[in-house]
Design an enzyme around this catalytic site. Sequence first.
Site, PDB file in Angstrom:
ATOM      1  N   GLU A 176      -7.577   0.288  -2.995  1.00 32.30           N
ATOM      2  CA  GLU A 176      -8.262   1.311  -3.804  1.00 32.30           C
ATOM      3  C   GLU A 176      -9.732   0.953  -4.048  1.00 32.30           C
ATOM      4  OE1 GLU A 176      -4.594   3.530  -6.025  1.00 32.30           O
ATOM      5  OE2 GLU A 176      -5.602   1.964  -7.186  1.00 32.30           O
TER       6      GLU A 176
ATOM      7  N   GLU B 279       0.737   4.407  -0.794  1.00 30.95           N
ATOM      8  CA  GLU B 279       1.276   4.432  -2.158  1.00 30.95           C
ATOM      9  C   GLU B 279       1.562   5.870  -2.537  1.00 30.95           C
ATOM     10  OE1 GLU B 279      -0.790   2.467  -5.358  1.00 30.95           O
ATOM     11  OE2 GLU B 279      -1.407   0.787  -4.078  1.00 30.95           O
TER      12      GLU B 279
END
Length: 476
Positions: free
Chosen positions: A180, A373
């Site tokens: 991320e 994810e």
Amino acid sequence: MRTLPKDFLWGGAIAANQVEGGYNEDGRGLANMDVVPNGKNRFQYMFGNVQDLSFKEDEKYPVLNGIDFYHRYKEDIALFAEMGFKVLRLSISWSRIFPRGDEERPNEKGLQFYDDVFKELKKYHIEPLVTISHYDFPLYLVKEYGGFKSRKMVDFYKKYATVLFKRYKGIVHYWLTFNEINDTLILPYLSAGVVIDPNEDKEQQLYNAAHHILLASAWAVKIGHEIDPTNKIGNMFAGGTWYPYTCHPQDVFATITKNRDAFFFCDVQARGYYPSYKLRELERKGITIPFEDDDKEILKNNTIDFLSFSYYATHVVSGDEKLNEEIKNNPLATLKNPYLGEILYKRQDDPMGLRNTLNMYYDRYQKPLFIVENGTGTNEVYVEGKEINDERHIEYYREHIKALKDAVIIDGVDLMGYTTWGCIDLLSASSCQMSKRYGFIYVDLDDEGHGTMNRYRKKSFYWYKKVIETNGEDLD
């Protein structure tokens, strides 16, 4: 095409700092997240606002023990294999390999641990998808060098990545450079090991870190391809489309601006240069990108092979400052979407948003995508002798898998695979709770650290096994 590709990679995802534990075993050094407590002060650490990174007697640090994957990895991998995993996304703890981060030689016992994990995965024909740094930096580098605010971090990361690529050549074929990465500008301590110096310009510090972490990522691509040309190396960003609150042109432009928060990092990693909109923005703000010799060439010549991202929900933004007032001081907040359902854990489920997001990124970059994810927290409780009925998980995954199938089969998106977050109950990155349960496998551990840590299959365990067996055809 009427079905997903036969080589579609089904699996699940975990992160070292949320599962491993064993923080003081076999030479591991302290990591940035080890000293971040649970409770009300947690986000202040992640925002980079806490200067004192020592342990406090009145705080609790669940990450130190995780769910004991360090000792139970064989048991856990056997359960993943029982579900039929084709791939497991996991990360390596940087401070297991270089306890301080600036040593000349790596810690052999740390490398051996991952040798053993990969051997166990190979036993079950499960491909490892390895994140080199998943919210995980040696604490010494944070304290001594300021994390990725310092350019020296690029060299430390290059050495670390080189060791991994050489050690696991022919064993690991899929790599992600940073987790991320776009959260560097929002949660700088979490994503880049950065503590904000209150005496210096905050945004300049953030963009120094962003540049260095983008540069480190490009170097990892270069090194990884030189060591093994068959390596597939991707980025990883926090995905999820922003929607306009209305069709008012101001709302639409506000949405364009918000979506660029993720586009910026992907543009650099996938295209190899800073986009014009970001250059103009930084020029207006008086922020200087700390370019040095060859930086532009490194970025240009070492773009990623594929894009991976997390997807949990979509977000809503308005161009009306009055409406935005309630979320102005919270970079993680969003306006409520009146067309979606109830808010759970500050999110609204939006399966169609996953299809939108896949199309948006594939249209923009024309590179393979990987959903690494996707999941939702639940709060089920284990009762001996009774089925753990997590129907909420099943419904969430069912609808999102339908959406990704539409993106691939109808829209033509090139999607490599899908790994749910997390495939086993683990500590939440945001809240450090165990009661926020994501897994197909229940771990007997509560928010206070009490429990046997025994593993139990949930109802969703058997459902996901069937999904994988049928390559996503049987979702009932």
